[in-house]
Write an enzyme that holds these catalytic residues in place. Structure first.
Site, PDB file in Angstrom:
ATOM      1  N   ASP A 111      19.156 -10.079   1.873  1.00 49.37           N
ATOM      2  CA  ASP A 111      17.858 -10.370   1.285  1.00 49.37           C
ATOM      3  C   ASP A 111      16.895 -10.809   2.382  1.00 49.37           C
ATOM      4  OD1 ASP A 111      15.677 -11.186  -0.186  1.00 49.37           O
ATOM      5  OD2 ASP A 111      16.863 -12.247  -1.698  1.00 49.37           O
TER       6      ASP A 111
ATOM      7  N   THR B 243       7.068   8.213  -4.686  1.00 45.43           N
ATOM      8  CA  THR B 243       8.251   7.380  -4.519  1.00 45.43           C
ATOM      9  C   THR B 243       8.492   6.562  -5.786  1.00 45.43           C
ATOM     10  OG1 THR B 243       7.019   5.484  -3.663  1.00 45.43           O
ATOM     11  CG2 THR B 243       7.752   7.138  -2.056  1.00 45.43           C
TER      12      THR B 243
ATOM     13  N   LYS C  15      -0.202  -6.662   4.287  1.00 43.98           N
ATOM     14  CA  LYS C  15      -0.182  -5.408   5.031  1.00 43.98           C
ATOM     15  C   LYS C  15      -1.198  -5.421   6.175  1.00 43.98           C
ATOM     16  CE  LYS C  15       3.177  -3.393   2.924  1.00 43.98           C
ATOM     17  NZ  LYS C  15       4.447  -3.153   3.652  1.00 43.98           N
TER      18      LYS C  15
ATOM     19  N   TYR D 222      -0.432  -8.801  -1.455  1.00 44.91           N
ATOM     20  CA  TYR D 222       0.236  -7.670  -0.800  1.00 44.91           C
ATOM     21  C   TYR D 222      -0.691  -7.004   0.202  1.00 44.91           C
ATOM     22  CZ  TYR D 222       2.223  -2.951  -0.371  1.00 44.91           C
ATOM     23  OH  TYR D 222       2.707  -1.759   0.109  1.00 44.91           O
TER      24      TYR D 222
END
Length: 248
Positions: free
Chosen positions: A56, A187, A156, A152
């Site tokens: 993890d 994906t 990035k 997020y």
């Protein structure tokens, strides 16, 4: 070489591509263990000395354990692809909570830094090598219109900046660091976080007229991993999005 987050999606595509080109690949995953086992068998059939590493990345000790386990099984590392990451779950800013922030940062920021820290000694021992980070179009676009991915997107952006710092700090050791920022690809991740209607709307914004596929994804990573092809390139971020975003 080690590819984090490679039991599914772009990571699994990369594992196959590198194995076809003769690389010995450590596949990493956490939850899709059976997918990882099948992929390792597939890579071995291609002639790769492949192995599966479980762990993890969001745990503080996870990145070092994963990197060291891969290096031990492969006998060293000369390419490290820091590919794992994720939105975790969508939440607009006005509903955002600290637990989500901590989860997103642990997986996308802290794991990137600590995984790189752990990989550097192994790359130095190999005489140098290549680190390739996976960012996202989100570093240019932000969280997107009503997308609920603010943390997020910020993470990035960190990865693109961190690429440059890594490139500067370890150039003298023969270690190059570059980054690939994928756009919208077909994906499992996009299937989870977007509806068919949303994906179709995104497709219509892409000048090349389609979502990215496996063939589209692997070329930049192969390029950055190769000293012959990109030995004088470091600290760069390549936008891989079919023309969806064209930064100046």
């Amino acid at each position: 070489m080690l590819i984090t987050g490679s039991t599914q999606g772009i990571g699994s595509w990369l594992a196959r591509a590198f194995a076809r080109h003769g690389a010995h690949v450590a596949v990493h995953g956490l939850t899709h263990v059976e997918d990882g086992k099948r992929l390792v068998d597939e890579l071995k059939a291609l002639g790769s000395n492949a192995c599966l590493v479980l762990g993890d990345l969001s745990y503080e000790t996870g990145p070092a354990q994963i990197v060291d386990d891969a290096a031990r099984q492969l006998g060293g590392l000369d390419v490290y692809i820091s590919n794992a990451g994720g939105i975790i779950r969508r939440s607009r800013i006005d509903a955002f909570d600290l637990d989500l922030y901590n989860e997103v940062m642990a997986l996308n920021v802290r794991a990137t830094l600590l995984g790189t820290k752990a990989a550097i000694p192994h790359l130095k021992a190999s005489g140098g090598g290549s680190i390739i980070f996976t960012s996202s179009k989100a570093h240019l676009l932000g969280g997107g219109l009503k997308s609920g991915a603010a943390a997020y997107a910020g993470a990035k952006s960190f990865i693109v900046n961190f690429t440059k710092t890594t490139a500067r700090e370890f150039a003298e050791d023969g270690i190059r660091a570059n980054c690939v920022s994928p756009g919208t690809f077909a994906t499992p991740t996009h299937s989870v976080f977007a509806t068919e209607e949303q994906l179709e709307a995104l497709r219509q914004t892409i000048p090349l007229g389609r979502l990215g596929n496996e063939t589209d994804a692997v070329g930049p990573y192969l390029f950055f991993a190769s000293d012959m092809l990109s030995g004088y390139i470091t600290g760069q971020a390549l936008e891989l999005n079919g023309g969806e975003l064209m930064p100046s």
